[in-house]
Design an enzyme around this catalytic site. Structure first.
Site: not given
Length: 150
Positions: A105, A117
């Site tokens: 998350e 990411y």
């Protein structure tokens, strides 16, 4: 800079950096201890030449899933590839422990982290509204199939 496994002696330094970087979202020293000593987890630290902790990261693996628990790098060192190095070590660890996919998350208001990411091959798969408290910032849920790792 070097990466090594986190040790119990690192708890205070990790908790101090956590508080500096995450403010009201920060884990307490007790939570840091629980994470470092928890089953199925690996925590690593980024250290400078004097062994001062300048970053840290952790992964939990319950095969076939891995979950990035946290990652943080001293703001003075950002943009130099240290976050990528920490993430790559965690992804390698997840793979060694039998994970086929890894989740994380990330705060919706953190575009640099999201960019990192995405560049590692993660894809955004959902939103957790108001996940980060007390500010109520949404969490973007991301997933990486390790076979697709870049």
């Amino acid at each position: 800079m070097n990466i090594r496994d986190a040790a119990l002696a690192d708890i205070a330094a990790v908790a101090a950096l956590e508080a500096e970087l995450f403010g009201s979202d920060a884990w307490s020293a007790d939570i840091v201890r629980e994470e470092l000593t928890g089953e199925r987890r690996r925590y690593i630290v980024l250290v400078d030449e004097s062994d001062a902790i300048r970053g840290y990261a952790g992964v939990l693996v319950v095969a076939p899933d891995g979950d990035i628990q946290t990652i943080a790098v001293d703001p003075a060192l950002r943009g130099a590839g240290h976050g990528r190095a920490l993430m790559n070590e965690l992804l390698d660890e997840a793979d060694r422990r039998g994970a086929s996919q890894v989740f994380l998350e990330v705060r919706a208001d953190n575009p640099p982290a999201r960019g990192l990411y995405l560049s590692l091959g993660f894809v955004e798969i959902g939103v957790r509204p108001g996940y980060y408290q007390p500010e109520g910032v949404d969490a973007i849920v991301m997933q990486l199939q390790l076979k697709d790792r870049q």
